[in-house]
Design a protein around this motif. Structure first.
Motif, PDB file in Angstrom:
ATOM      1  N   THR A  91       0.878  -1.169   0.000  1.00 31.12           N
ATOM      2  CA  THR A  91       0.000   0.000   0.000  1.00 31.12           C
ATOM      3  C   THR A  91       0.919   1.223   0.000  1.00 31.12           C
ATOM      4  N   PRO A  92       0.393   2.443  -0.111  1.00 34.51           N
ATOM      5  CA  PRO A  92       1.263   3.625  -0.019  1.00 34.51           C
ATOM      6  C   PRO A  92       2.026   3.695   1.305  1.00 34.51           C
ATOM      7  N   ASP A  93       1.562   2.964   2.340  1.00 39.16           N
ATOM      8  CA  ASP A  93       2.215   2.994   3.646  1.00 39.16           C
ATOM      9  C   ASP A  93       3.321   1.964   3.786  1.00 39.16           C
ATOM     10  N   GLY A  94       3.338   0.925   2.932  1.00 38.27           N
ATOM     11  CA  GLY A  94       4.391  -0.064   3.062  1.00 38.27           C
ATOM     12  C   GLY A  94       3.986  -1.448   2.616  1.00 38.27           C
ATOM     13  N   LEU A  95       4.740  -2.446   3.102  1.00 39.06           N
ATOM     14  CA  LEU A  95       4.591  -3.826   2.651  1.00 39.06           C
ATOM     15  C   LEU A  95       3.372  -4.506   3.281  1.00 39.06           C
ATOM     16  N   VAL A  96       2.644  -5.251   2.446  1.00 40.75           N
ATOM     17  CA  VAL A  96       1.470  -6.007   2.888  1.00 40.75           C
ATOM     18  C   VAL A  96       1.763  -7.501   2.923  1.00 40.75           C
ATOM     19  N   GLY A  97       2.396  -8.032   1.858  1.00 39.10           N
ATOM     20  CA  GLY A  97       2.673  -9.460   1.781  1.00 39.10           C
ATOM     21  C   GLY A  97       3.033  -9.852   0.372  1.00 39.10           C
ATOM     22  N   LYS A  98       2.695 -11.065  -0.019  1.00 37.82           N
ATOM     23  CA  LYS A  98       2.994 -11.528  -1.372  1.00 37.82           C
ATOM     24  C   LYS A  98       1.874 -12.423  -1.880  1.00 37.82           C
ATOM     25  N   VAL A 154      17.826  -2.355   8.685  1.00 39.74           N
ATOM     26  CA  VAL A 154      17.525  -1.181   9.491  1.00 39.74           C
ATOM     27  C   VAL A 154      18.055   0.048   8.768  1.00 39.74           C
ATOM     28  N   ALA A 155      17.181   1.011   8.493  1.00 35.82           N
ATOM     29  CA  ALA A 155      17.592   2.228   7.788  1.00 35.82           C
ATOM     30  C   ALA A 155      18.657   2.965   8.596  1.00 35.82           C
ATOM     31  N   GLY A 156      19.705   3.415   7.899  1.00 39.58           N
ATOM     32  CA  GLY A 156      20.762   4.167   8.557  1.00 39.58           C
ATOM     33  C   GLY A 156      21.785   3.312   9.262  1.00 39.58           C
ATOM     34  N   SER A 157      21.767   2.008   9.027  1.00 35.55           N
ATOM     35  CA  SER A 157      22.739   1.099   9.639  1.00 35.55           C
ATOM     36  C   SER A 157      23.039  -0.045   8.686  1.00 35.55           C
ATOM     37  N   LYS A 158      23.980  -0.888   9.086  1.00 35.40           N
ATOM     38  CA  LYS A 158      24.330  -2.064   8.300  1.00 35.40           C
ATOM     39  C   LYS A 158      23.611  -3.316   8.796  1.00 35.40           C
ATOM     40  N   GLU A 159      22.752  -3.142   9.790  1.00 32.30           N
ATOM     41  CA  GLU A 159      22.077  -4.288  10.396  1.00 32.30           C
ATOM     42  C   GLU A 159      21.010  -4.847   9.463  1.00 32.30           C
ATOM     43  N   GLN A 160      21.021  -6.167   9.321  1.00 34.90           N
ATOM     44  CA  GLN A 160      20.016  -6.865   8.533  1.00 34.90           C
ATOM     45  C   GLN A 160      19.529  -8.089   9.304  1.00 34.90           C
ATOM     46  N   GLY A 161      18.357  -8.562   8.927  1.00 30.26           N
ATOM     47  CA  GLY A 161      17.823  -9.752   9.583  1.00 30.26           C
ATOM     48  C   GLY A 161      16.584 -10.253   8.865  1.00 30.26           C
ATOM     49  N   GLY A 189      15.832  -6.643  -0.097  1.00 30.29           N
ATOM     50  CA  GLY A 189      15.932  -7.146  -1.463  1.00 30.29           C
ATOM     51  C   GLY A 189      16.516  -8.526  -1.564  1.00 30.29           C
ATOM     52  N   ALA A 190      17.038  -9.074  -0.455  1.00 28.70           N
ATOM     53  CA  ALA A 190      17.600 -10.425  -0.475  1.00 28.70           C
ATOM     54  C   ALA A 190      16.485 -11.438  -0.703  1.00 28.70           C
ATOM     55  N   GLY A 191      16.757 -12.417  -1.549  1.00 28.88           N
ATOM     56  CA  GLY A 191      15.757 -13.436  -1.832  1.00 28.88           C
ATOM     57  C   GLY A 191      14.937 -13.136  -3.068  1.00 28.88           C
ATOM     58  N   SER A 192      15.022 -11.940  -3.589  1.00 26.49           N
ATOM     59  CA  SER A 192      14.412 -11.523  -4.854  1.00 26.49           C
ATOM     60  C   SER A 192      12.879 -11.522  -4.867  1.00 26.49           C
ATOM     61  N   VAL A 193      12.239 -11.832  -3.724  1.00 20.98           N
ATOM     62  CA  VAL A 193      10.769 -11.789  -3.702  1.00 20.98           C
ATOM     63  C   VAL A 193      10.288 -10.357  -3.528  1.00 20.98           C
ATOM     64  N   TYR A 194      10.895  -9.644  -2.572  1.00 25.05           N
ATOM     65  CA  TYR A 194      10.473  -8.281  -2.283  1.00 25.05           C
ATOM     66  C   TYR A 194      11.538  -7.314  -2.767  1.00 25.05           C
ATOM     67  N   PRO A 195      11.171  -6.350  -3.598  1.00 24.53           N
ATOM     68  CA  PRO A 195      12.146  -5.342  -4.039  1.00 24.53           C
ATOM     69  C   PRO A 195      12.712  -4.582  -2.841  1.00 24.53           C
ATOM     70  N   PRO A 196      13.946  -4.113  -2.923  1.00 20.13           N
ATOM     71  CA  PRO A 196      14.543  -3.384  -1.794  1.00 20.13           C
ATOM     72  C   PRO A 196      13.905  -2.011  -1.594  1.00 20.13           C
ATOM     73  N   GLY A 197      13.939  -1.553  -0.346  1.00 16.07           N
ATOM     74  CA  GLY A 197      13.511  -0.193  -0.036  1.00 16.07           C
ATOM     75  C   GLY A 197      12.052  -0.018   0.315  1.00 16.07           C
TER      76      GLY A 197
END
Length: 278
Positions: free
Chosen positions: A146-153, A178-185, A225-233
């Motif tokens: 949605t304009p607010d963010g991710l819903v699912g697939k 995490v925006a502004g950091s190198k942390e991912q999960g 973007g990892a996994g290619s299902v969800y575009p990054p950002g």
């Protein structure tokens, strides 16, 4: 007994009538004055009763008029409330349309707009059904936002509809950063045992962070973007709480999308301007 009383009354009446004829005019006038004097209190009382009765009748009429006016006002009030609700509905629909048009214009993605047409009360946080399918270029595995963010697939689909797996379902896992950091999960919902209630949104967490990552509440979580299902950002939510576990760190996330109130979504089919594969 009644016959005797009637005879006495007739006799008194005849006697009074006889006195009227045999008395002189002066005595007749005195008799009339005396009679009027005797009857005057009763006549006044009768006049007062009649006046009060008329006032009572007038009061009843006013009461009826007030009740009728009250009914008219109640009907007018109900009509006003219905009109007000309708106007609020139009206002909400206008805001929704403006938001959708704004997203279509500003989004870097090529999207297919869709409406939510189905949702199971017993699996409220798991899936939704949308009114777009394979004939609308929707495919399994595409991200839904949605304009607010991710819903699912998109999970399964037919020609004219599709089932979307929500990010609030424990089977949906999203690579996040995490925006502004190198942390991912990995963003996921952990459900231990049965859900306590379908009215309570499951807690969403970002897992496998550095144990002592210098993060803070309010930082945004985006798709990596990892996994290619969800575009990054794509915005997923924001951190509301940080936890340090034995081997890693964990962040509790508040989703950016109102999962419970979904009505309009967009299926991402690619990037704007990107050439379509044959």
């Amino acid at each position: 007994m009644n016959r005797r009383a009637n005879l006495i009354a007739i006799g008194v009446f005849l006697l009074a009538l006889l006195l009227v004829f045999i008395l002189s005019p002066h005595n007749r006038q005195r008799l009339q004055s005396a009679f009027l004097g005797i009857m005057s209190p009763f006549l006044k009382k009768g006049s007062q009763v009649d006046s009060r009765w008329k006032e009572y009748r007038a009061g009843l009429k006013k009461l009826d008029e007030l009740e009728a006016e009250n009914k008219r006002l109640k009907i007018s009030n109900d009509e006003f409330r219905a009109t007000n609700l309708a106007l609020r509905g139009f206002e909400a629909e206008s805001i929704r349309m403006k938001s959708a048009l704004g997203y279509l214009g500003s989004s870097p993605f090529a999207v297919v707009p869709a409406r939510v047409i189905g949702r199971s009360p017993s699996n409220w946080w798991s899936t939704i059904v949308i009114d777009k399918g394979s004939l609308d270029h929707v495919e399994s595995g595409l991200a839904v936002v949605t304009p607010d963010g991710l819903v699912g697939k998109v999970m399964t689909l037919s020609e004219h509809s599709a089932t979307v797996l929500l990010i609030s379902d424990e089977n949906c896992k999203v690579a996040g950063s995490v925006a502004g950091s190198k942390e991912q999960g990995i963003v996921r919902v952990e459900v231990r045992g049965q859900r306590t209630s379908n009215s309570i949104q499951p807690t969403m967490t970002l897992n496998f962070l550095s144990r002592f990552a210098p993060l803070r509440a309010g930082q945004k979580i985006l798709t990596s973007g990892a996994g290619s299902v969800y575009p990054p950002g794509i915005l997923i939510g924001q951190i509301v709480e940080l936890k340090s576990r034995e081997l890693d760190g964990q962040a509790v996330i508040e989703p950016s999308v109102d999962i419970a109130g979904l009505s309009d979504v967009f299926v991402i089919t690619g990037m704007k301007g990107a050439a379509k594969s044959p």
